[in-house]
Write a protein that holds these residues in place. Structure first.
Motif, PDB file in Angstrom:
ATOM      1  N   LEU A 129       0.957  -1.067  -0.018  1.00 25.04           N
ATOM      2  CA  LEU A 129      -0.025   0.047   0.053  1.00 25.04           C
ATOM      3  C   LEU A 129       0.873   1.318   0.157  1.00 25.04           C
ATOM      4  O   LEU A 129       0.752   2.163  -0.905  1.00 25.04           O
ATOM      5  CB  LEU A 129      -1.008   0.004   1.179  1.00 25.04           C
ATOM      6  N   LEU A 130       1.876   1.338   0.909  1.00 22.74           N
ATOM      7  CA  LEU A 130       2.929   2.480   0.842  1.00 22.74           C
ATOM      8  C   LEU A 130       3.440   2.493  -0.330  1.00 22.74           C
ATOM      9  O   LEU A 130       3.799   3.564  -0.987  1.00 22.74           O
ATOM     10  CB  LEU A 130       3.918   2.193   1.963  1.00 22.74           C
ATOM     11  N   GLU A 131       3.880   1.413  -0.974  1.00 25.58           N
ATOM     12  CA  GLU A 131       4.522   1.684  -2.372  1.00 25.58           C
ATOM     13  C   GLU A 131       3.537   2.184  -3.387  1.00 25.58           C
ATOM     14  O   GLU A 131       3.987   2.944  -4.152  1.00 25.58           O
ATOM     15  CB  GLU A 131       4.859   0.112  -2.944  1.00 25.58           C
ATOM     16  N   ALA A 132       2.349   1.637  -3.397  1.00 21.76           N
ATOM     17  CA  ALA A 132       1.189   2.183  -4.296  1.00 21.76           C
ATOM     18  C   ALA A 132       1.202   3.614  -4.318  1.00 21.76           C
ATOM     19  O   ALA A 132       0.940   4.427  -5.311  1.00 21.76           O
ATOM     20  CB  ALA A 132       0.060   1.596  -4.037  1.00 21.76           C
ATOM     21  N   LEU A 133       1.300   4.121  -3.001  1.00 26.77           N
ATOM     22  CA  LEU A 133       1.037   5.466  -2.905  1.00 26.77           C
ATOM     23  C   LEU A 133       2.058   6.471  -2.979  1.00 26.77           C
ATOM     24  O   LEU A 133       2.061   7.450  -3.474  1.00 26.77           O
ATOM     25  CB  LEU A 133       0.351   5.820  -1.342  1.00 26.77           C
ATOM     26  N   ALA A 134       3.262   5.995  -2.472  1.00 29.02           N
ATOM     27  CA  ALA A 134       4.482   6.903  -2.583  1.00 29.02           C
ATOM     28  C   ALA A 134       5.503   6.318  -3.263  1.00 29.02           C
ATOM     29  O   ALA A 134       6.162   7.113  -4.063  1.00 29.02           O
ATOM     30  CB  ALA A 134       4.904   7.079  -0.993  1.00 29.02           C
ATOM     31  N   GLY A 135       5.862   5.171  -3.132  1.00 29.62           N
ATOM     32  CA  GLY A 135       7.033   4.588  -3.804  1.00 29.62           C
ATOM     33  C   GLY A 135       8.406   5.293  -3.249  1.00 29.62           C
ATOM     34  O   GLY A 135       8.565   5.562  -2.357  1.00 29.62           O
ATOM     35  N   PHE A 136       9.392   4.941  -4.108  1.00 28.39           N
ATOM     36  CA  PHE A 136      10.869   5.600  -3.734  1.00 28.39           C
ATOM     37  C   PHE A 136      11.483   5.368  -2.474  1.00 28.39           C
ATOM     38  O   PHE A 136      11.798   6.261  -1.877  1.00 28.39           O
ATOM     39  CB  PHE A 136      10.731   7.198  -4.339  1.00 28.39           C
ATOM     40  N   GLY A 137      11.233   4.258  -1.927  1.00 28.66           N
ATOM     41  CA  GLY A 137      11.891   3.717  -0.651  1.00 28.66           C
ATOM     42  C   GLY A 137      11.130   4.077   0.503  1.00 28.66           C
ATOM     43  O   GLY A 137      11.629   3.534   1.658  1.00 28.66           O
ATOM     44  N   THR A 138       9.910   4.597   0.422  1.00 27.89           N
ATOM     45  CA  THR A 138       9.032   4.930   1.383  1.00 27.89           C
ATOM     46  C   THR A 138       8.614   3.559   2.137  1.00 27.89           C
ATOM     47  O   THR A 138       8.654   3.304   3.420  1.00 27.89           O
ATOM     48  CB  THR A 138       7.816   5.591   1.135  1.00 27.89           C
ATOM     49  N   PRO A 139       8.122   2.491   1.322  1.00 26.05           N
ATOM     50  CA  PRO A 139       7.671   1.132   2.124  1.00 26.05           C
ATOM     51  C   PRO A 139       8.774   0.457   2.726  1.00 26.05           C
ATOM     52  O   PRO A 139       8.827  -0.080   3.619  1.00 26.05           O
ATOM     53  CB  PRO A 139       7.041   0.607   1.008  1.00 26.05           C
ATOM     54  N   VAL A 140      10.102   0.561   2.241  1.00 26.15           N
ATOM     55  CA  VAL A 140      11.235   0.118   2.860  1.00 26.15           C
ATOM     56  C   VAL A 140      11.342   0.574   4.364  1.00 26.15           C
ATOM     57  O   VAL A 140      11.676  -0.101   5.206  1.00 26.15           O
ATOM     58  CB  VAL A 140      12.557   0.064   1.989  1.00 26.15           C
ATOM     59  N   PRO A 315      -3.157   8.622   9.675  1.00 22.55           N
ATOM     60  CA  PRO A 315      -2.505   9.311   8.583  1.00 22.55           C
ATOM     61  C   PRO A 315      -2.304   8.587   7.315  1.00 22.55           C
ATOM     62  O   PRO A 315      -2.179   9.324   6.110  1.00 22.55           O
ATOM     63  CB  PRO A 315      -1.058   9.071   9.537  1.00 22.55           C
ATOM     64  N   TYR A 316      -2.465   7.275   7.285  1.00 23.18           N
ATOM     65  CA  TYR A 316      -2.436   6.547   6.066  1.00 23.18           C
ATOM     66  C   TYR A 316      -3.615   6.628   5.389  1.00 23.18           C
ATOM     67  O   TYR A 316      -3.715   6.676   4.210  1.00 23.18           O
ATOM     68  CB  TYR A 316      -2.031   4.973   6.393  1.00 23.18           C
ATOM     69  N   LEU A 317      -4.584   6.599   6.045  1.00 21.01           N
ATOM     70  CA  LEU A 317      -6.246   6.882   5.400  1.00 21.01           C
ATOM     71  C   LEU A 317      -6.081   8.023   4.879  1.00 21.01           C
ATOM     72  O   LEU A 317      -6.607   8.502   3.674  1.00 21.01           O
ATOM     73  CB  LEU A 317      -7.214   6.649   6.559  1.00 21.01           C
ATOM     74  N   ILE A 318      -5.526   9.343   5.429  1.00 25.34           N
ATOM     75  CA  ILE A 318      -5.505  10.456   4.890  1.00 25.34           C
ATOM     76  C   ILE A 318      -4.521  10.425   3.719  1.00 25.34           C
ATOM     77  O   ILE A 318      -4.880  11.100   2.543  1.00 25.34           O
ATOM     78  CB  ILE A 318      -4.809  11.589   5.762  1.00 25.34           C
ATOM     79  N   VAL A 319      -3.588   9.635   3.551  1.00 29.08           N
ATOM     80  CA  VAL A 319      -2.770   9.703   2.449  1.00 29.08           C
ATOM     81  C   VAL A 319      -3.521   9.058   1.250  1.00 29.08           C
ATOM     82  O   VAL A 319      -3.480   9.300   0.084  1.00 29.08           O
ATOM     83  CB  VAL A 319      -1.501   8.848   2.667  1.00 29.08           C
ATOM     84  N   VAL A 320      -4.187   7.900   1.671  1.00 26.33           N
ATOM     85  CA  VAL A 320      -4.974   7.477   0.560  1.00 26.33           C
ATOM     86  C   VAL A 320      -6.001   8.408   0.046  1.00 26.33           C
ATOM     87  O   VAL A 320      -6.169   8.368  -1.248  1.00 26.33           O
ATOM     88  CB  VAL A 320      -5.728   6.124   1.239  1.00 26.33           C
ATOM     89  N   PHE A 323      -4.620  11.085  -2.052  1.00 26.47           N
ATOM     90  CA  PHE A 323      -4.010  10.630  -3.281  1.00 26.47           C
ATOM     91  C   PHE A 323      -5.260  10.229  -4.481  1.00 26.47           C
ATOM     92  O   PHE A 323      -5.285  10.343  -5.647  1.00 26.47           O
ATOM     93  CB  PHE A 323      -3.266   9.482  -3.307  1.00 26.47           C
ATOM     94  N   ALA A 324      -6.343   9.497  -3.760  1.00 25.70           N
ATOM     95  CA  ALA A 324      -7.596   9.482  -4.481  1.00 25.70           C
ATOM     96  C   ALA A 324      -8.145  10.732  -5.052  1.00 25.70           C
ATOM     97  O   ALA A 324      -8.379  10.677  -6.421  1.00 25.70           O
ATOM     98  CB  ALA A 324      -8.330   8.750  -3.568  1.00 25.70           C
ATOM     99  N   VAL A 325      -8.080  11.665  -4.398  1.00 23.68           N
ATOM    100  CA  VAL A 325      -8.637  13.055  -4.795  1.00 23.68           C
ATOM    101  C   VAL A 325      -7.648  13.691  -6.138  1.00 23.68           C
ATOM    102  O   VAL A 325      -7.985  14.019  -7.024  1.00 23.68           O
ATOM    103  CB  VAL A 325      -8.642  13.879  -3.533  1.00 23.68           C
ATOM    104  N   ALA A 326      -6.245  13.483  -5.750  1.00 22.83           N
ATOM    105  CA  ALA A 326      -5.300  14.044  -6.805  1.00 22.83           C
ATOM    106  C   ALA A 326      -5.325  13.499  -7.912  1.00 22.83           C
ATOM    107  O   ALA A 326      -4.869  13.840  -9.107  1.00 22.83           O
ATOM    108  CB  ALA A 326      -3.759  14.065  -5.907  1.00 22.83           C
ATOM    109  N   LEU A 376       3.056  15.976   2.053  1.00 22.21           N
ATOM    110  CA  LEU A 376       3.573  16.917   2.927  1.00 22.21           C
ATOM    111  C   LEU A 376       2.243  17.474   3.566  1.00 22.21           C
ATOM    112  O   LEU A 376       2.111  17.791   4.741  1.00 22.21           O
ATOM    113  CB  LEU A 376       4.142  18.228   2.152  1.00 22.21           C
ATOM    114  N   LEU A 377       1.169  17.561   2.450  1.00 18.26           N
ATOM    115  CA  LEU A 377      -0.197  18.003   3.100  1.00 18.26           C
ATOM    116  C   LEU A 377      -0.627  17.090   4.158  1.00 18.26           C
ATOM    117  O   LEU A 377      -1.395  17.622   4.922  1.00 18.26           O
ATOM    118  CB  LEU A 377      -1.050  18.317   1.750  1.00 18.26           C
ATOM    119  N   ALA A 378      -0.378  15.820   3.884  1.00 13.71           N
ATOM    120  CA  ALA A 378      -1.053  14.820   4.632  1.00 13.71           C
ATOM    121  C   ALA A 378      -0.239  14.677   5.861  1.00 13.71           C
ATOM    122  O   ALA A 378      -0.917  14.390   7.090  1.00 13.71           O
ATOM    123  CB  ALA A 378      -0.505  13.263   3.909  1.00 13.71           C
TER     124      ALA A 378
END
Length: 552
Positions: A129-140, A315-320, A323-326, A376-378
């Motif tokens: 889920l973290l990879e789907a939303l952010a990627g670039f090392g975040t899930p690791v 926080p993760y629900l906010i991120v989801v 990203f859904a809105v964006a 950042l907004l999240a």
């Protein structure tokens, strides 16, 4: 400053000798990192110096142009990559300093007290889920900290997180690697996504089994294989269905939720006959701070029920939600139209062998629709939700930057290295050399993608580097361009676990900076084994045996 025109066989007019010189920066990087156990930032800087030397002395690239190429790569490493990672980790740090991370760990622990099962839930499902939303090392980064917090030792937590971050990578950050590949090659991104969705799910089938083996060896597989298979099969099926019939952009989101729900459902009717429980210890969270005393005090004052668990996940629900809105149609269109600024990198003037300017000379400062900006907004919304004052929020961000200062150097150096190799022609030389194998190139095509991600740490960057190469090879060999493009993407996901920047991120968050070489040796065998399997799959897909799987 004179323009530089790429030449792909500059050493004696020989592609073979040129490829040998082009490989020197990569050879240097892997020897220093894996053999001599240098710190990642030192190995990356030395390898960058080697790449600059090869560009100037072997490829006759003007020194000024080579340095400008490195500066653009370093800037790309800082934005968007570091910007995404820092903001994602800052969000987690705020859950840590408020004690909500303990509630989140308790929520995961309530599903199962078994570390092997937790590795599947946290590193595989939540990490996806973290990879789907952010990627670039975040899930690791986040998964490593959470696994350590539930009892895994730092080195094992980092290694498990790196290996888990494979199958989701191709569709990471709302499938940016595939979208980028489509833009660069002119192929239909949806068809590319469908083709990738016929390769990576086969990895997903087996990754959970690998994770439980890493945690507890053969006993772990024997005792927890049912839940591992359920997680892998459900994730794989959901990823395939979404990529081929719903939307490739949300394939990981669908797969992550499906896999997690399947594991939860499985655990309601089945549990391992023995529980591998964690031994209580104070984890080194986020590179040195210990949160248990604060967390225990918070937990004594807070009743942990459904509301608390929901707030811990908030926080993760906010991120989801953001990203859904964006990524919604009208909003996405508006953000893309007002994303920021695009400009030619000042002074950089490079043309390809046909005399045409390269698209990579344009730097995109897409501030408004960048993943890091959404995070950042999240983070700001999380600070408000958790009642963290402005000063404390700023201090948390500053501490995150300070903690990852050497990781920032590593990422910027690696991207500078990639841009120097790309713009000088070194990467294309290596690709053309491999393409000489003709029809057998299908067997090696994933290796090209693996090489790109191993160097840059990004499947997006690898597709940028080698996408057109794969298309050219497809035209010369008669193999499907969609197959080879997807192979570059799928092979690339296996380079993620050994890329210096991801090794540096994983080591830093668990408090093992300077031991990246040891971490490299723990995961490289798994990566190479899976790469061999992907190479065999792609080769069979190029033959009548499995060509029915190829997008037409």
């Amino acid at each position: 400053m004179a323009a530089y025109q790429q030449v792909f066989d500059p050493v004696g007019g020989s592609l073979g000798w040129s490829a040998l010189f082009a490989a020197l920066p990569l050879i240097t990087l892997f020897i220093l990192l894996g053999g001599l156990r240098w710190k990642a930032w030192k190995a990356s800087l030395v390898s960058l110096a080697v790449a600059l030397g090869v560009a100037v002395f072997a490829y006759s690239m003007p020194a000024g142009q080579a340095m400008l190429a490195a500066s653009e790569g370093a800037a790309f490493g800082l934005f968007p990559i570091i910007f995404i990672v820092l903001n994602a980790l800052w969000i987690y740090k705020m859950t840590e300093i408020t004690g909500w991370d303990a509630v989140l760990r308790r929520a995961f622990g309530s599903l199962s007290g078994d570390q092997r099962v937790q590795a599947v839930i946290i590193a595989f499902c939540f990490g996806a889920l973290l990879e789907a939303l952010a990627g670039f090392g975040t899930p690791v980064a986040v998964s490593s900290v959470m696994l350590m917090a539930v009892g895994l030792r730092p080195m094992k937590a980092a290694a498990v997180s790196l290996v888990a971050n494979t199958a989701p990578v191709a569709f990471g950050a709302i499938a940016v690697p595939i979208t980028t590949l489509g833009k660069i090659t002119g192929m239909d991104a949806a068809d590319l996504g469908a083709m990738v969705g016929r390769q990576t799910p086969l990895l997903a089938l087996f990754v959970p089994l690998v994770l439980v083996f890493m945690v507890d060896g053969r006993r772990g597989v024997q005792q927890t294989w049912p839940v591992a298979l359920v997680a892998g099969f459900t994730f794989a099926a959901a990823q395939f269905v979404s990529a081929n019939y719903i939307s490739y952009e949300i394939a990981d989101i669908v797969a992550a939720f499906a896999g997690a729900l399947a594991v939860v459902g499985m655990l309601r009717v089945w549990q391992p006959r023995e529980v591998l429980a964690a031994q209580r210890h104070v984890p080194v969270i986020a590179g040195g701070s210990t949160a248990d005393a604060w967390s225990d005090a918070v937990l004594r004052r807070r009743q942990t029920g459904e509301g608390s668990a929901l707030k811990a996940f908030a926080p993760y629900l906010i991120v989801v939600a953001l990203f859904a809105v964006a990524t919604a149609g009208p909003v996405k269109t508006w953000l893309e139209a007002h994303s920021g600024w695009k400009f030619a990198w000042p002074g950089l003037d490079v043309v390809n062998a046909d005399g045409e300017p390269l698209s990579s000379l344009t730097y995109n400062l897409n501030v408004f629709n960048a993943g890091g900006s959404i995070l950042l907004l999240a983070g700001l919304l999380t600070a408000v939700l958790y009642g963290i004052g402005g000063r404390r929020t700023a201090v948390a961000y500053a501490n995150t930057v300070r903690q990852f200062r050497w990781t920032i150097v590593t990422v910027m150096a690696v991207l500078a290295l990639a841009y120097v190799m790309n713009l000088s022609g070194q990467t294309v030389t290596l690709g053309l050399f491999l393409a000489q194998t003709g029809g057998a190139f299908a067997l090696l095509s994933p290796v090209v993608g693996w090489l790109g991600v191993a160097v840059t740490g990004s499947d997006t960057s690898s597709n940028s580097l080698f996408g057109m190469l794969q298309v050219t090879a497809a035209e010369e060999t008669g193999i499907s361009a969609y197959l080879l493009g997807a192979a570059n993407t799928t092979g690339g996901v296996l380079g993620k676990m050994i890329s210096p920047q991801n090794l540096a991120i994983a080591a830093a968050v668990v408090g093992l900076e300077g031991r990246e070489g040891e971490l490299f040796r723990k995961v490289v065998g798994w990566g190479l084994g899976m790469l061999v399997a992907v190479c065999a799959l792609v080769y069979l897909q190029s033959t009548p045996v499995l060509d029915w799987m190829v997008v037409r």
